[in-house]
Design an enzyme around this catalytic site. Sequence first.
Site, PDB file in Angstrom:
ATOM      1  N   ARG A 101      -3.736  35.007  28.037  1.00 48.45           N
ATOM      2  CA  ARG A 101      -3.385  33.885  27.191  1.00 48.45           C
ATOM      3  C   ARG A 101      -4.039  34.452  25.664  1.00 48.45           C
ATOM      4  O   ARG A 101      -3.102  34.038  24.701  1.00 48.45           O
ATOM      5  CB  ARG A 101      -4.274  32.737  27.504  1.00 48.45           C
ATOM      6  CG  ARG A 101      -4.065  31.500  26.690  1.00 48.45           C
ATOM      7  CD  ARG A 101      -4.882  30.246  27.378  1.00 48.45           C
ATOM      8  NE  ARG A 101      -6.166  30.424  27.587  1.00 48.45           N
ATOM      9  CZ  ARG A 101      -7.013  29.435  27.999  1.00 48.45           C
ATOM     10  NH1 ARG A 101      -6.385  28.307  28.517  1.00 48.45           N
ATOM     11  NH2 ARG A 101      -8.307  29.549  27.859  1.00 48.45           N
ATOM     12  N   LYS A 156      -5.026  29.338  21.903  1.00 47.42           N
ATOM     13  CA  LYS A 156      -6.179  29.022  21.353  1.00 47.42           C
ATOM     14  C   LYS A 156      -6.605  29.282  20.144  1.00 47.42           C
ATOM     15  O   LYS A 156      -7.430  30.277  19.900  1.00 47.42           O
ATOM     16  CB  LYS A 156      -7.162  29.449  22.570  1.00 47.42           C
ATOM     17  CG  LYS A 156      -7.661  28.361  23.526  1.00 47.42           C
ATOM     18  CD  LYS A 156      -8.689  28.629  24.310  1.00 47.42           C
ATOM     19  CE  LYS A 156     -10.019  28.071  24.469  1.00 47.42           C
ATOM     20  NZ  LYS A 156      -9.898  26.493  24.767  1.00 47.42           N
ATOM     21  N   GLU A 159      -3.412  15.880  25.250  1.00 48.12           N
ATOM     22  CA  GLU A 159      -4.669  16.355  25.914  1.00 48.12           C
ATOM     23  C   GLU A 159      -5.829  15.835  25.109  1.00 48.12           C
ATOM     24  O   GLU A 159      -5.935  15.206  24.077  1.00 48.12           O
ATOM     25  CB  GLU A 159      -4.636  18.023  26.064  1.00 48.12           C
ATOM     26  CG  GLU A 159      -4.959  18.823  24.726  1.00 48.12           C
ATOM     27  CD  GLU A 159      -4.684  19.929  24.881  1.00 48.12           C
ATOM     28  OE1 GLU A 159      -3.532  20.713  25.162  1.00 48.12           O
ATOM     29  OE2 GLU A 159      -5.556  20.798  24.842  1.00 48.12           O
TER      30      GLU A 159
HETATM   31  C1  COI Z   1     -13.378  25.686  26.820  1.00 47.91           C
HETATM   32  O1  COI Z   1     -13.327  24.974  27.788  1.00 47.91           O
HETATM   33  O2  COI Z   1     -13.426  26.883  26.791  1.00 47.91           O
HETATM   34  C2  COI Z   1     -12.802  25.005  25.569  1.00 47.91           C
HETATM   35  O3  COI Z   1     -12.470  25.705  24.529  1.00 47.91           O
HETATM   36  C3  COI Z   1     -13.702  23.883  25.299  1.00 47.91           C
HETATM   37  C4  COI Z   1     -14.180  23.986  23.664  1.00 47.91           C
HETATM   38  C5  COI Z   1     -13.563  23.332  22.769  1.00 47.91           C
HETATM   39  C6  COI Z   1     -15.658  23.202  23.899  1.00 47.91           C
END
Ligand code: COI
Length: 336
Positions: A82, A183, A219
């Site tokens: 990812r 991400k 989401e």
């Molecule tokens: C994760 O679940 O790794 C996240 O990125 C959540 C985070 C935004 C608190």
Amino acid sequence: MEPEIDWDSLGFGVTPTDYMYVMKCSIGDEFDKGQLLPYGNIELSPAAGVLNYGQGLFEGMKAMRREDGKIVLFRPHENALRMKIGAERMCMPSPCVDLFVDAVNKTVLANKRWIPPAGKGTLYIRPLLLGTGPILGLSPAPEYTFIIYASPVANYFKEGSALRLYVEDEFHRASRGGTGSIKSITNYAPAFKPVTTAKSRGFSDVLYLDSVHKKYVEEVSTCNIFLVKDNIISTPSTTGSILPGITRKSIIEIALDQGYQVEERLIEVEELVNADEVFCTGTVVVVIPVGSITYQDKRVEYQIDENAVYKRIFSTYMAIKNGQLEDKNGWIVEIN
Ligand code: COI
């Protein structure tokens, strides 16, 4: 030496650990060798690409200590892949999958004493890929830094709680053609305003709608969402603006294996009203039921009963992680 931590009062926050992993690479080169350094602040040029233009990605993973003392990771290759896909979108070089996983292993081992005892939490691992070279014009930074740090954590939301979600129809998380499916660090700070407002009104988190029609469920700020109706499990398809969560993917695979019908599709917000169950998944939240959803000042409540579909899938997921069920798919990577 054991860290002086009261494992029973661990929450979700930064606890500095012993080491972080750091690896650098110039644009046009490849990452090839990093090192473990004592955990601490990093020095950055004020002109760093990440500070000026947000050129950065993060990942989230967990190392867990099992009852028998084994330390395991869950599908770390998926995080590596990812990050690679995200790096391509953000014009960054990224570590190859093996290098990423090896760096995670090294970071976990170096911080082994910070992995909570079995059942008390996990070591949350944060790989970051940042444009750290100086750049003033709007283009990719000349140098990149891959960093992994780790922190022991327990639950993000209160143990045993169900989420109270607020459907946000003013702010959006991701646009068509944007970066919602990776991400990117830039996807997260814009959530602060709607989430802060929602929390001040007693909600746990915000559920976003698509930015074009403003009617399809996307989401939650911290996790993916599923609904169950007549034993059919549905979740928004990952067609560009939704994060392809690794817990999401694993829950779908377990549900299919258990014989459930799973649909990845467009889900209208109105469908939530008639759902039998709603639940969320993510690395941090793991699998958590939704207790209520408020949309345009109408609140729908969900009964969370003993035979809830999510419970069956979640218990299989946890049993695989804990080593109580055979890991048929090779999801578990033991660290030693
Ligand atoms: C994760 O679940 O790794 C996240 O990125 C959540 C985070 C935004 C608190």
